[in-house]
Design a protein around this motif. Structure first.
Motif, short mmCIF file in Angstrom:
data_model
loop_
_atom_site.label_atom_id
_atom_site.label_comp_id
_atom_site.label_asym_id
_atom_site.label_seq_id
_atom_site.Cartn_x
_atom_site.Cartn_y
_atom_site.Cartn_z
N THR A 175 0.80 -1.23 0.00
CA THR A 175 0.00 0.00 0.00
C THR A 175 0.84 1.28 0.00
OG1 THR A 175 -0.20 -0.13 2.42
CG2 THR A 175 -1.96 -1.12 1.09
N ARG A 176 2.16 1.12 -0.09
CA ARG A 176 3.06 2.27 -0.24
C ARG A 176 3.78 2.22 -1.59
NH1 ARG A 176 5.75 1.97 5.83
NH2 ARG A 176 3.93 2.79 6.95
N ASP A 177 3.30 1.36 -2.47
CA ASP A 177 3.96 1.18 -3.77
C ASP A 177 3.57 2.32 -4.69
OD1 ASP A 177 5.27 0.21 -5.95
OD2 ASP A 177 4.01 -1.57 -6.22
N CYS A 178 4.16 3.48 -4.42
CA CYS A 178 3.77 4.71 -5.12
C CYS A 178 4.95 5.66 -5.22
CB CYS A 178 2.63 5.37 -4.34
SG CYS A 178 2.10 6.96 -5.00
N CYS A 179 5.15 6.19 -6.41
CA CYS A 179 6.12 7.25 -6.66
C CYS A 179 5.49 8.15 -7.72
CB CYS A 179 7.46 6.68 -7.12
SG CYS A 179 7.38 5.55 -8.54
N PHE A 180 6.14 9.27 -8.03
CA PHE A 180 5.49 10.15 -9.00
C PHE A 180 6.47 11.07 -9.71
CE2 PHE A 180 4.70 11.51 -4.60
CZ PHE A 180 5.21 12.80 -4.56
N LEU A 181 6.04 11.50 -10.90
CA LEU A 181 6.77 12.49 -11.70
C LEU A 181 6.09 13.83 -11.57
CD1 LEU A 181 7.61 10.58 -15.02
CD2 LEU A 181 9.27 11.57 -13.42
N CYS A 182 6.90 14.88 -11.47
CA CYS A 182 6.37 16.23 -11.33
C CYS A 182 6.87 17.16 -12.43
CB CYS A 182 6.81 16.85 -10.00
SG CYS A 182 6.28 15.97 -8.54
#
Length: 271
Positions: A175-182
């Motif tokens: 449930t923390r398998d998250c990253c992102f592009l900004c």
């Protein structure tokens, strides 16, 4: 519109980012990898848990994130980076995107790359991750980057590899398998953005009852009388307050660029 403001715990320099998260890809993009667990859990729950492909375009939702430097002996606090979140994705999707695109090659190959996890498969089925860089390799930090403690009984860790006991339950376990592009709005390269009276007014209004808010203790003071770093958390600003803050950063960024002799074309940098 939302703005998440936080302290870069690993970077105390008020005039540049001294950590690998966030990581400036170029003038247009910043990658945000394994940091701010609570925020990434929140974004995972909202955008990825119900996603069929582990990726979500959120460019139309006006989500911004900004970081200030950690505590320093100089007692100076500045904005060191600011971005508009464009794409939220799992580390699996990020790995495939970055390994196939030359734009991300330099970051991807770093010894302490923030793209620190490589997906593992059994046949075509995703079964877990392998730690592929030195980022967060100490202890089980890389495990808790994607699996909260309450779910760790549902994974098996072997050396630098993590396996789901039941791969079909991935979305309930990682449930923390998250990253992102900004979108890269501002990234300090020798000069951060100072906190002035205008922004202090916004910060005070957003934190009613918080004592001691000033240009250094931007989140006020904790119970011991020290500047509150909101460890692990962010201050969320919404609506007009967030808009005013973002517009202020964009204006300050242009001012810094002019002072440094950079070519500035505001029409190409929308905030």
């Amino acid at each position: 519109m939302k703005l998440y403001l936080y302290v870069l715990g690993a970077s105390s320099d008020p005039d540049r980012v001294g950590s690998t998260v966030p990581f400036e890809i170029d003038d247009e993009l910043v990658f945000f990898g394994p940091c701010k667990i609570r925020l990434r859990e929140k974004l995972y729950s909202k955008y990825l848990k119900g996603s069929a492909n582990g990726s979500a375009d959120v460019s139309g939702e006006e989500l911004y994130i900004m970081g200030v430097n950690a505590a320093s002996e100089r007692r100076v606090r500045k904005i060191v980076w600011a971005g508009k979140i464009q794409t939220v994705m799992t580390f699996e999707q990020a790995f495939h995107l970055f390994s196939a695109d030359r734009r991300f090659r330099a970051m991807f190959r770093l010894p302490h790359s923030p793209m620190h996890l490589e997906p593992l498969y059994k046949g075509e089925q995703f079964v877990g991750y392998r730690l592929r860089s030195k980022e967060h390799e100490k202890g089980d930090a890389w495990v808790t980057d994607v699996v909260p403690a309450k779910n760790q009984g549902q994974v098996r860790v072997e050396g630098r590899s993590l396996f789901l006991l039941d791969p079909s339950r991935r979305k309930d376990v990682l449930t923390r398998d998250c990253c992102f592009l900004c979108e890269n709005i501002f990234y300090a390269r020798g000069k951060g953005i100072e906190i002035d009276h205008e922004i202090l007014g916004i910060l005070r209004n957003a934190q009613p009852g918080k004592r001691g808010i000033d240009s250094y203790a931007i989140f006020g003071l904790n119970k011991n009388g020290n500047p509150d770093g909101r460890r692990g958390a962010c201050l969320q600003l919404d609506g007009p307050s967030a808009r005013k803050f973002v517009d202020w950063v964009a204006a300050k960024k242009r001012s810094i660029a002019v002072d440094s002799g950079e070519d500035v074309e505001p029409s190409k940098r929308k905030c």
